[in-house]
Design a protein around this motif. Structure first.
Motif, short mmCIF file in Angstrom:
data_model
loop_
_atom_site.label_atom_id
_atom_site.label_comp_id
_atom_site.label_asym_id
_atom_site.label_seq_id
_atom_site.Cartn_x
_atom_site.Cartn_y
_atom_site.Cartn_z
N PRO A 84 0.79 -1.24 0.00
CA PRO A 84 0.00 0.00 0.00
C PRO A 84 0.82 1.28 0.00
N VAL A 85 2.15 1.17 0.07
CA VAL A 85 3.01 2.36 0.02
C VAL A 85 4.07 2.13 -1.05
N PRO A 86 4.70 3.21 -1.55
CA PRO A 86 5.79 3.03 -2.52
C PRO A 86 6.90 2.17 -1.93
N ALA A 87 7.54 1.40 -2.78
CA ALA A 87 8.58 0.47 -2.32
C ALA A 87 9.81 0.56 -3.20
N THR A 88 10.97 0.41 -2.59
CA THR A 88 12.23 0.31 -3.31
C THR A 88 13.11 -0.67 -2.54
N PHE A 89 14.28 -0.95 -3.06
CA PHE A 89 15.15 -1.91 -2.38
C PHE A 89 16.61 -1.55 -2.61
N VAL A 90 17.46 -2.08 -1.73
CA VAL A 90 18.91 -1.91 -1.88
C VAL A 90 19.37 -2.79 -3.03
N PRO A 91 19.95 -2.23 -4.08
CA PRO A 91 20.34 -3.06 -5.23
C PRO A 91 21.48 -4.01 -4.90
N VAL A 92 21.49 -5.14 -5.58
CA VAL A 92 22.59 -6.11 -5.46
C VAL A 92 23.56 -5.85 -6.61
N ASN A 93 24.80 -5.53 -6.28
CA ASN A 93 25.80 -5.28 -7.31
C ASN A 93 27.15 -5.75 -6.83
N GLY A 94 28.17 -5.43 -7.61
CA GLY A 94 29.50 -5.94 -7.29
C GLY A 94 30.28 -5.12 -6.30
N SER A 95 29.67 -4.06 -5.74
CA SER A 95 30.42 -3.18 -4.85
C SER A 95 30.90 -3.89 -3.59
N GLY A 96 30.10 -4.86 -3.09
CA GLY A 96 30.50 -5.57 -1.88
C GLY A 96 31.39 -6.76 -2.14
N LEU A 97 31.66 -7.06 -3.41
CA LEU A 97 32.45 -8.23 -3.75
C LEU A 97 33.92 -8.05 -3.39
N TYR A 98 34.44 -6.83 -3.59
CA TYR A 98 35.86 -6.58 -3.31
C TYR A 98 36.21 -6.88 -1.87
N SER A 99 35.45 -6.31 -0.93
CA SER A 99 35.77 -6.50 0.48
C SER A 99 35.59 -7.94 0.90
N SER A 100 34.61 -8.63 0.33
CA SER A 100 34.38 -10.04 0.68
C SER A 100 35.56 -10.90 0.22
N LEU A 101 36.05 -10.65 -1.00
CA LEU A 101 37.19 -11.42 -1.50
C LEU A 101 38.43 -11.14 -0.68
N LEU A 102 38.67 -9.87 -0.34
CA LEU A 102 39.83 -9.53 0.47
C LEU A 102 39.75 -10.19 1.84
N ARG A 103 38.58 -10.16 2.45
CA ARG A 103 38.39 -10.78 3.75
C ARG A 103 38.63 -12.28 3.67
N GLY A 104 38.15 -12.89 2.58
CA GLY A 104 38.33 -14.32 2.41
C GLY A 104 39.78 -14.72 2.25
N VAL A 105 40.53 -13.91 1.49
CA VAL A 105 41.95 -14.23 1.27
C VAL A 105 42.75 -14.06 2.55
N LEU A 106 42.53 -12.95 3.27
CA LEU A 106 43.33 -12.65 4.45
C LEU A 106 42.95 -13.48 5.67
N SER A 107 41.66 -13.73 5.85
CA SER A 107 41.21 -14.41 7.08
C SER A 107 40.93 -15.89 6.90
N HIS A 108 40.60 -16.31 5.70
CA HIS A 108 40.18 -17.70 5.51
C HIS A 108 41.04 -18.47 4.51
#
Length: 444
Positions: A84-108
């Motif tokens: 009943p109200v306008p809706a939007t969402f946080v888009p899924v894109n590659g911006s969070g991929l860099y930090s995830s890969l770096l965290r995976g390499v350094l910590s895991h």
């Protein structure tokens, strides 16, 4: 106390629906933004995705707009019932991929060249891996396409890991990450960057403001690929389709930035542009010519159908835009259509570019580009240096502030700068008008 109640009512109320950690992060970021005084955030966190619509319904009567933390939550809510109200969402894109890969390499100790990734588009993955110089030959991808696709993410990741094909799974969905951990599959959760969350909040605020206005100040533009321009099939392997989507969004953003509008995907073949009626009117010469079509034909080489809707609320504007784009489908992409407040339908023809102007444009463009080069030389290297005003330009070019304002307007007309919201001065006087220099355009 009465003044406090009045101020509370005047603010846009944004509901935030999604997993606990993302809702808390958005609430925290929203409280620290300069625009925080203009909105009130109401959180509705869920433990499982299936609770999305239930949590939304509990706050629907008290909010002006809802911001879902991702496309999955948004689509699940739409499938479950009316919003009943306008809706939007946080888009899924590659911006969070860099930090995830770096965290995976350094910590895991994962191998970034041998991972499985869900939700993100192939184009975004290729761009991210190209930036870090890693091959994607052994990177496996399962893109998001409606909630049904997300149900297969767990099996997709687990099978590849059990086969020894991958060293870890990267997912955007909290419940997928939890179940993979339980299955003893190394997993990293990709989260949107603070920049992405700030943009999503601003988009929600714009939509929420429109829903509260008694007079029409919001325009919704639907831009759809014409049937002749759509790929014969879609899916993760259709890289041409991904490149087309990226090029189309970039062309839309080029014009949308100049009018202070927002651009978000609506589905696989269409986008929603949200703007003020005033800025869209300026971009269309008082609603006399079609927006976006000409640039997309020139920059992307495809035909699009454009429908514009105006309304007392963002919801009414969206409904009118859908009616307008239906009419555009029957016009062979030769015009855009507008459906107004009272249902009046207008046909907006394409902007007729005079080819003879092409011979005189290079000299003007070259002069503007040279001015931009001088400004860049006098500025720092950080991204904040791209934001200038008349005082800064006057200092760098050694000219009067009045001349500097004319220079900035010339850059805007050439697409080498775009105006940002004005900044109210601490003391009486002219509000400060900042501009962001468009470096990418000057390098073409």
């Amino acid at each position: 106390m009465e003044r406090l109640r009045s101020e509370t009512r005047s603010r846009v109320t944004i509901g935030v629906v999604g997993p606990h950690d993302l809702v808390e992060q958005i609430m925290s970021i929203g409280a620290d933004l300069p625009a925080a005084a203009d909105w009130r955030l109401v959180g509705a966190p869920h433990a499982e995705e299936r609770e999305t619509y239930e949590k939304f319904c509990k706050i629907a009567d008290s909010i002006d707009v809802v911001l879902f933390t991702g496309p999955l939550q948004h689509d699940l809510a739409r499938q479950s019932g009316e919003l009943p109200v306008p809706a939007t969402f946080v888009p899924v894109n590659g911006s969070g991929l860099y930090s995830s890969l770096l965290r995976g390499v350094l910590s895991h100790g994962i191998d970034p060249a041998r991972v499985s990734i869900d939700s993100i588009s192939a184009a975004d993955v290729r761009e991210a891996y190209g930036e870090i110089g890693v091959s994607t030959d052994q990177v496996h991808l399962s893109e998001y396409d409606q909630p049904e696709s997300a149900r297969g993410f767990i099996g997709f990741h687990e099978k590849l890991y059990r086969q020894g094909t991958t060293t870890a799974a990267l997912t955007t969905i909290r419940t997928v990450a939890k179940k993979l951990v339980a299955a003893q599959v190394p997993v990293l959760r990709m989260l949107p960057t603070p920049h992405t969350l700030r943009l999503a909040l601003n988009t929600a605020a714009l939509l929420g403001t429109g829903s509260r206005l008694e007079e029409s100040q919001i325009a919704i533009v639907l831009v759809e690929l014409a049937a002749s321009a759509r790929p014969s099939y879609s899916g993760p392997g259709n890289y041409w389709q991904q490149e087309l989507k990226l090029s189309l969004q970039q062309a839309l953003l080029a014009d949308a930035r100049l009018m202070g509008a927002t651009v978000v995907p609506r589905d696989e073949n269409s986008y929603v542009v949200t703007a003020t009626v005033g800025s869209l009117s300026q971009a269309t010469d008082g609603f006399r010519v079609a927006p976006f079509i000409d640039r997309i034909r020139t920059d992307v080489g495809v035909a699009v159908e454009v429908g514009i809707g105006l309304g007392n609320t963002a919801r009414d504007a969206d409904s009118n835009a859908m009616l307008a784009v239906e009419k555009a489908r029957g016009a062979d992409a030769a015009a855009a259509f507008l459906v107004g407040l009272d249902g009046t339908v207008l046909s907006l023809p394409l902007r007729q570019r005079r080819r003879v102007e092409a011979a005189s444009e290079p000299a003007v463009t070259s002069k503007a580009a040279k001015v931009l080069e001088r400004l860049v030389e006098g500025l720092g290297d950080g991204p904040e240096a791209r934001v200038v005003d008349a005082e800064i330009v006057a200092d760098i070019l050694s000219i009067a502030p009045r001349s500097a304002r004319r220079v900035l307007q010339g850059l805007v007309e050439e697409g080498l700068a775009w105006p940002m919201p004005t900044v109210r001065a601490a003391q009486a006087g002219r509000p400060r008008q900042p501009y962001r220099l468009v470096m990418e355009r000057s390098l073409r």
